[in-house]
Design a protein around this motif. Sequence first.
Motif, PDB file in Angstrom:
ATOM      1  N   LEU A 174     -38.488 -16.144   4.431  1.00  0.00           N
ATOM      2  CA  LEU A 174     -38.520 -15.812   2.834  1.00  0.00           C
ATOM      3  C   LEU A 174     -37.550 -16.901   2.389  1.00  0.00           C
ATOM      4  O   LEU A 174     -36.340 -16.765   2.179  1.00  0.00           O
ATOM      5  N   THR A 175     -38.700 -17.775   1.349  1.00  0.00           N
ATOM      6  CA  THR A 175     -37.585 -18.967   0.536  1.00  0.00           C
ATOM      7  C   THR A 175     -37.433 -18.640  -0.785  1.00  0.00           C
ATOM      8  O   THR A 175     -39.104 -18.390  -1.609  1.00  0.00           O
ATOM      9  N   ILE A 176     -36.658 -18.829  -1.333  1.00  0.00           N
ATOM     10  CA  ILE A 176     -36.645 -19.286  -2.450  1.00  0.00           C
ATOM     11  C   ILE A 176     -35.671 -19.781  -3.535  1.00  0.00           C
ATOM     12  O   ILE A 176     -34.660 -20.410  -3.155  1.00  0.00           O
ATOM     13  N   ASP A 177     -36.702 -20.452  -4.077  1.00  0.00           N
ATOM     14  CA  ASP A 177     -36.239 -21.878  -4.643  1.00  0.00           C
ATOM     15  C   ASP A 177     -35.840 -21.822  -6.335  1.00  0.00           C
ATOM     16  O   ASP A 177     -36.541 -20.760  -6.701  1.00  0.00           O
ATOM     17  N   PHE A 178     -34.627 -22.727  -6.977  1.00  0.00           N
ATOM     18  CA  PHE A 178     -34.632 -22.623  -8.422  1.00  0.00           C
ATOM     19  C   PHE A 178     -33.832 -23.901  -8.560  1.00  0.00           C
ATOM     20  O   PHE A 178     -33.426 -23.869  -7.834  1.00  0.00           O
ATOM     21  N   ASN A 179     -33.443 -23.206  -9.331  1.00  0.00           N
ATOM     22  CA  ASN A 179     -32.316 -24.876 -10.677  1.00  0.00           C
ATOM     23  C   ASN A 179     -33.520 -26.543  -9.499  1.00  0.00           C
ATOM     24  O   ASN A 179     -32.555 -26.800  -9.847  1.00  0.00           O
ATOM     25  N   VAL A 180     -34.664 -25.960 -10.151  1.00  0.00           N
ATOM     26  CA  VAL A 180     -35.330 -26.801  -9.872  1.00  0.00           C
ATOM     27  C   VAL A 180     -35.664 -28.529 -10.285  1.00  0.00           C
ATOM     28  O   VAL A 180     -35.665 -27.542 -12.519  1.00  0.00           O
ATOM     29  N   ARG A 181     -35.394 -29.436 -10.498  1.00  0.00           N
ATOM     30  CA  ARG A 181     -35.392 -30.311 -11.356  1.00  0.00           C
ATOM     31  C   ARG A 181     -36.061 -31.574 -10.725  1.00  0.00           C
ATOM     32  O   ARG A 181     -36.382 -31.968  -9.931  1.00  0.00           O
ATOM     33  N   PHE A 182     -37.151 -32.434 -11.818  1.00  0.00           N
ATOM     34  CA  PHE A 182     -37.842 -33.276 -11.034  1.00  0.00           C
ATOM     35  C   PHE A 182     -37.268 -34.713 -11.853  1.00  0.00           C
ATOM     36  O   PHE A 182     -36.817 -34.784 -13.115  1.00  0.00           O
ATOM     37  N   HIS A 183     -37.915 -35.307 -11.267  1.00  0.00           N
ATOM     38  CA  HIS A 183     -36.992 -37.038 -11.847  1.00  0.00           C
ATOM     39  C   HIS A 183     -38.935 -37.673 -11.148  1.00  0.00           C
ATOM     40  O   HIS A 183     -38.823 -37.596 -10.221  1.00  0.00           O
ATOM     41  N   ASN A 184     -39.552 -38.686 -12.378  1.00  0.00           N
ATOM     42  CA  ASN A 184     -40.326 -39.320 -12.091  1.00  0.00           C
ATOM     43  C   ASN A 184     -39.673 -41.461 -12.044  1.00  0.00           C
ATOM     44  O   ASN A 184     -39.915 -41.312 -13.136  1.00  0.00           O
ATOM     45  N   TYR A 185     -40.887 -41.015 -10.683  1.00  0.00           N
ATOM     46  CA  TYR A 185     -40.471 -42.582 -10.144  1.00  0.00           C
ATOM     47  C   TYR A 185     -41.298 -43.441 -11.491  1.00  0.00           C
ATOM     48  O   TYR A 185     -40.437 -45.314 -11.676  1.00  0.00           O
ATOM     49  N   GLU A 186     -42.713 -42.984 -11.625  1.00  0.00           N
ATOM     50  CA  GLU A 186     -43.281 -44.360 -12.966  1.00  0.00           C
ATOM     51  C   GLU A 186     -42.577 -44.019 -14.105  1.00  0.00           C
ATOM     52  O   GLU A 186     -43.104 -45.300 -14.628  1.00  0.00           O
ATOM     53  N   THR A 187     -42.534 -42.451 -14.821  1.00  0.00           N
ATOM     54  CA  THR A 187     -42.362 -42.627 -16.759  1.00  0.00           C
ATOM     55  C   THR A 187     -40.496 -42.654 -16.645  1.00  0.00           C
ATOM     56  O   THR A 187     -40.536 -42.890 -17.131  1.00  0.00           O
ATOM     57  N   GLU A 188     -40.409 -42.269 -15.326  1.00  0.00           N
ATOM     58  CA  GLU A 188     -38.289 -42.759 -15.734  1.00  0.00           C
ATOM     59  C   GLU A 188     -37.881 -41.586 -16.459  1.00  0.00           C
ATOM     60  O   GLU A 188     -37.236 -41.005 -17.258  1.00  0.00           O
ATOM     61  N   LEU A 189     -39.113 -39.469 -16.610  1.00  0.00           N
ATOM     62  CA  LEU A 189     -38.646 -38.871 -17.238  1.00  0.00           C
ATOM     63  C   LEU A 189     -38.234 -38.234 -16.203  1.00  0.00           C
ATOM     64  O   LEU A 189     -38.241 -38.172 -15.418  1.00  0.00           O
ATOM     65  N   ASP A 190     -37.280 -37.128 -16.889  1.00  0.00           N
ATOM     66  CA  ASP A 190     -36.167 -35.827 -15.643  1.00  0.00           C
ATOM     67  C   ASP A 190     -37.038 -34.594 -16.768  1.00  0.00           C
ATOM     68  O   ASP A 190     -37.042 -34.473 -17.646  1.00  0.00           O
ATOM     69  N   ARG A 191     -37.398 -33.933 -15.792  1.00  0.00           N
ATOM     70  CA  ARG A 191     -37.563 -32.331 -16.324  1.00  0.00           C
ATOM     71  C   ARG A 191     -36.933 -31.053 -15.728  1.00  0.00           C
ATOM     72  O   ARG A 191     -36.785 -31.264 -14.315  1.00  0.00           O
ATOM     73  N   ASP A 192     -36.766 -30.553 -16.004  1.00  0.00           N
ATOM     74  CA  ASP A 192     -36.244 -29.318 -15.488  1.00  0.00           C
ATOM     75  C   ASP A 192     -37.210 -27.562 -15.538  1.00  0.00           C
ATOM     76  O   ASP A 192     -37.886 -28.195 -16.784  1.00  0.00           O
ATOM     77  N   THR A 193     -36.753 -26.792 -14.995  1.00  0.00           N
ATOM     78  CA  THR A 193     -37.950 -25.695 -14.778  1.00  0.00           C
ATOM     79  C   THR A 193     -37.211 -24.232 -15.200  1.00  0.00           C
ATOM     80  O   THR A 193     -37.132 -23.191 -15.325  1.00  0.00           O
ATOM     81  N   GLY A 194     -35.789 -24.919 -15.995  1.00  0.00           N
ATOM     82  CA  GLY A 194     -34.862 -23.497 -16.828  1.00  0.00           C
ATOM     83  C   GLY A 194     -34.428 -22.162 -15.393  1.00  0.00           C
ATOM     84  O   GLY A 194     -34.358 -22.733 -14.269  1.00  0.00           O
ATOM     85  N   ASN A 195     -35.064 -21.518 -15.698  1.00  0.00           N
ATOM     86  CA  ASN A 195     -35.337 -19.828 -14.955  1.00  0.00           C
ATOM     87  C   ASN A 195     -35.893 -19.589 -14.439  1.00  0.00           C
ATOM     88  O   ASN A 195     -36.155 -18.139 -13.559  1.00  0.00           O
ATOM     89  N   ILE A 196     -36.658 -20.681 -14.331  1.00  0.00           N
ATOM     90  CA  ILE A 196     -37.366 -20.346 -13.264  1.00  0.00           C
ATOM     91  C   ILE A 196     -37.062 -20.329 -11.780  1.00  0.00           C
ATOM     92  O   ILE A 196     -36.147 -20.910 -10.924  1.00  0.00           O
ATOM     93  N   VAL A 197     -38.323 -19.348 -11.394  1.00  0.00           N
ATOM     94  CA  VAL A 197     -38.099 -18.935  -9.624  1.00  0.00           C
ATOM     95  C   VAL A 197     -38.994 -18.722  -8.723  1.00  0.00           C
ATOM     96  O   VAL A 197     -39.826 -18.827  -8.979  1.00  0.00           O
ATOM     97  N   ILE A 198     -39.328 -19.659  -7.430  1.00  0.00           N
ATOM     98  CA  ILE A 198     -40.573 -19.945  -6.892  1.00  0.00           C
ATOM     99  C   ILE A 198     -39.919 -18.913  -5.034  1.00  0.00           C
ATOM    100  O   ILE A 198     -39.152 -19.656  -4.479  1.00  0.00           O
ATOM    101  N   ILE A 199     -40.791 -18.575  -5.154  1.00  0.00           N
ATOM    102  CA  ILE A 199     -40.416 -17.493  -3.970  1.00  0.00           C
ATOM    103  C   ILE A 199     -41.885 -17.744  -2.932  1.00  0.00           C
ATOM    104  O   ILE A 199     -43.091 -17.547  -3.154  1.00  0.00           O
TER     105      ILE A 199
END
Length: 269
Positions: A174-199
């Motif tokens: 069982l993998t549990i991912d959290f504190n996920v942050r993204f960076h887009n190479y083309e738009t240079e935008l950064d976003r995060d998923t807040g308190n979201i957890v992906i199991i």
Amino acid sequence: MPDYDPQILSLLGAMRPITLDEMSSIRLMNRIDTKFVCSKRQLVEMLYLVREKYYVQEVNGDRVSPYRTTYFDTDNYAQYMQHHNRHASRTKVRVRTYLSSGSLTFLEVKRKNNHLRTKKKRIEVPSLEAAQQVQGAPELVRERTGLDFLQMHPIVQNHFERITLVNMGKTERLTIDFNVRFHNYETELDRDTGNIVIIELKRDGNVYSPILSILRDLHIHPTGFSKCCIGMAMTDPQLKQNNFKEKLRLLQKINKDETYRIRYDEDIC
């Protein structure tokens, strides 16, 4: 927004550890994956309930491991569109770095078939920057996807923290991912998923899983979730994303679910 991370770490500290060597028998490279999305406060509840039923993976003394993953795609976003258009068979090409293991890095190609089986093949590479020049890398990508790896380029990168649990019978991970942050190479935008957890429940076929009834009791239900595609949709508003809007609304709804008083504060603080 409440900070649940200390409670998560406290619960993990009370669980029995399992090492990478001990986990070698449950690689599950040909498996059935079931994903769930919840909030951190639900994760705290879940960890409390499974604390005596699962081992937690420990690497170099740490029970939470940082990962960095970079996804490659073509100029016309062939793999993103496979997922968006709900093709039963779809592929992903990524370079993943295991930051807690001395920056160990792999080129990985995942393919899900129309029988819901996920197969992953990978080769070790010296770094993200060198992945396309490694001997055997273009052949692996072409064999698994039909695409020319040298004509692909990095699209989106994510950083996240992962907990890995193993049931006592060692038949599933069982993998549990959290504190996920993204960076887009083309738009240079950064976003995060807040308190979201992906199991993600990973098992070889429909074997008995002790976690399923616990998740059901917590009202955590199966739902598809691709960190690659959601990251791309969140960081590039020009991409076609009609079929991801419902998922993006779900993330917003879960992130607003912060009025809940954790029932087990006295036990875990």
